[in-house]
Design a protein around this motif. Structure first.
Motif, PDB file in Angstrom:
ATOM      1  N   PRO A 177       0.832  -1.212   0.000  1.00  0.00           N
ATOM      2  CA  PRO A 177       0.000   0.000   0.000  1.00  0.00           C
ATOM      3  C   PRO A 177       0.863   1.258   0.000  1.00  0.00           C
ATOM      4  N   SER A 201      -3.287   2.346  -7.324  1.00  0.00           N
ATOM      5  CA  SER A 201      -2.925   1.618  -6.103  1.00  0.00           C
ATOM      6  C   SER A 201      -2.430   2.549  -5.007  1.00  0.00           C
ATOM      7  N   SER A 203      -3.164   4.047  -2.388  1.00  0.00           N
ATOM      8  CA  SER A 203      -3.938   4.233  -1.171  1.00  0.00           C
ATOM      9  C   SER A 203      -3.347   3.379  -0.074  1.00  0.00           C
ATOM     10  N   CYS A 204      -3.384   3.890   1.131  1.00  0.00           N
ATOM     11  CA  CYS A 204      -2.769   3.210   2.255  1.00  0.00           C
ATOM     12  C   CYS A 204      -3.564   3.566   3.498  1.00  0.00           C
TER      13      CYS A 204
END
Length: 427
Positions: A177, A201, A203-204
């Motif tokens: 993430p 991708s 997003s964390c």
């Protein structure tokens, strides 16, 4: 505007890239935060996150024109890679991010072996050389709730040195993430350069709250002998309170730092030893807070002169100084002036100027990495700046009194060996 953009839409937690334009900016900083850090290393593979982050940075640096600045910062649950470029180098920044996220050229075995060796050396220094880190190692071992967090601050050098280039390459290819942030001079050209990249991708989610528990019964002081230290170092460790109370606690520790500097004064080597009076970071969401005190320098004895105090005496005197500071923090609530100064200092460390404001530091790109890291870490650890403004004197006094209770203390000491021609003054 104080981190309000982090807490409102579209925020860093929602968008693939968080954009922050600064009026008067002369450069731009770009950072990628990966949601894996030192405590995420598998058992027996300590150092994997640190070496992987260094490899990401190395690939980013090789991606094109020179950068104004670049670096990496690795914590317990993250690895942050960043660069600073000129205001018109949006293509270079995009290439850096692409390389860091996996699109760069592969590194040779020799390059990776060097990165492994550097990480192992740093871990060894933290575990055995720097007094502040050595004492933190002892505290983590005692207070941590699992094996990963009980490791030394930068992992175990013996495990890190056993990593191989193939291990790093496999980890570089794994999905992690991410958060991305851009700070400084931002234009339409910048947005276009990043829109061309696959950032879906990016997003964390924020990490969960990590809270250690104090020992249920009093434990003996840990004491290590050192041939490198001239004076003793005493450390008092406490579990930090839960996240909901950390804004008030952060204010209390700013008050603690101010009182420590007024009442104890530095003895010259604490900062080099990584042993400041108070060691804790709200942005890092550290689960342990450490208080340190270095003893006085030894005194050379003349022929026939007897020492007035031994190493053990100096250890006891140094601990009394630390105990006095801790008792003062528990028993004397912060004054209005102390709290106002602490609030201003704490907020300044996480604040960014609003859309119509122009801060003096914006004209100096060397300040951008610190601000960029604050942006990313505040979102990653759920730092609520608004809670700093809302905390009262009663809130601060109560959380400090509870967190620093004598029953919560874990004591740790590094002491020099007795030397025939040296002693300490009695105090």
């Amino acid at each position: 505007m104080l981190l309000a953009w982090l807490l409102a839409a579209p925020g860093l937690a929602q968008a693939p890239v968080a954009w922050r334009e600064l009026a008067g900016a002369t450069a731009t900083a770009v950072g990628v935060l990966f949601g894996e850090g030192l405590d995420d290393d598998p058992a027996g593979r300590s150092g994997l996150a640190a070496v992987t982050a260094a490899a990401r940075l190395e690939r980013g640096r090789k991606g094109g024109a020179p950068l104004l600045a670049s670096g990496v910062k690795v914590g317990a649950d993250y690895a942050l890679v960043f660069c600073v470029v000129a205001a018109d180098q949006h293509d270079r920044a995009a290439a850096f991010v692409d390389a860091v996220r996996g699109g760069g050229a592969a590194l040779t075995d020799d390059a990776l072996e060097i990165l492994i060796a550097r990480a192992a050396l740093a871990a060894d220094d933290a575990e055995f050389l720097y007094p502040g880190d050595v004492l933190m190692t002892r505290a983590r071992r005692r207070l941590a709730d699992d094996a990963a967090r009980a490791r030394p601050p930068l992992g175990r050098a013996s495990e890190c040195s056993e990593l191989r280039p193939a291990d790093i390459r496999r980890h570089l290819e794994s999905a992690t993430p991410q958060r991305l942030a851009v700070l400084g001079a931002v234009s339409a050209a910048w947005r276009s350069a990043f829109e061309a990249m696959d950032l879906a991708s990016g997003s964390c989610p924020p990490r969960g709250d990590v809270v250690f528990t104090a020992p249920s019964t009093a434990l003996p002081v840990t004491q290590d002998s050192s041939d490198r230290a001239d004076s003793p170092y005493v450390g008092a460790a406490f579990p930090a309170p839960p996240a909901a109370r950390r804004a008030a606690f952060a204010l209390g520790l700013e008050v603690a730092k101010a009182r420590a500097f007024r009442g104890m004064k530095l003895r010259g080597r604490e900062l080099f030893a990584r042993a400041p009076f108070v060691r804790w970071s709200w942005l890092e969401a550290e689960p342990i807070v450490m208080f340190y005190r270095r003893g006085e320098d030894p005194v050379a004895l003349l022929p026939g002169q007897r020492r007035k105090a031994s190493v053990a005496d100096e250890v006891a005197a140094t601990r009394r100084e630390l105990e006095a500071l801790l008792a003062d923090l528990r028993d004397r609530p912060p004054s209005g002036a102390e709290l106002a100064a602490a609030r201003a200092l704490l907020l300044s460390s996480v604040a960014l100027p609003g859309p119509d404001e122009r801060a003096e530091w914006v004209t100096e790109p060397a300040t951008y990495p610190g601000r960029l890291q604050a942006m990313l870490l505040a979102a990653h650890h759920g730092v609520d700046a608004a809670a700093v403004s809302a905390a009262t004197k009663a809130d601060v006094a109560e959380v400090v009194r509870a967190a620093l209770a004598p029953a919560n203390t874990s004591w740790h000491v590094i002491a020099p060996r007795e030397r025939a021609r040296f002693g300490f003054r009695r105090r």
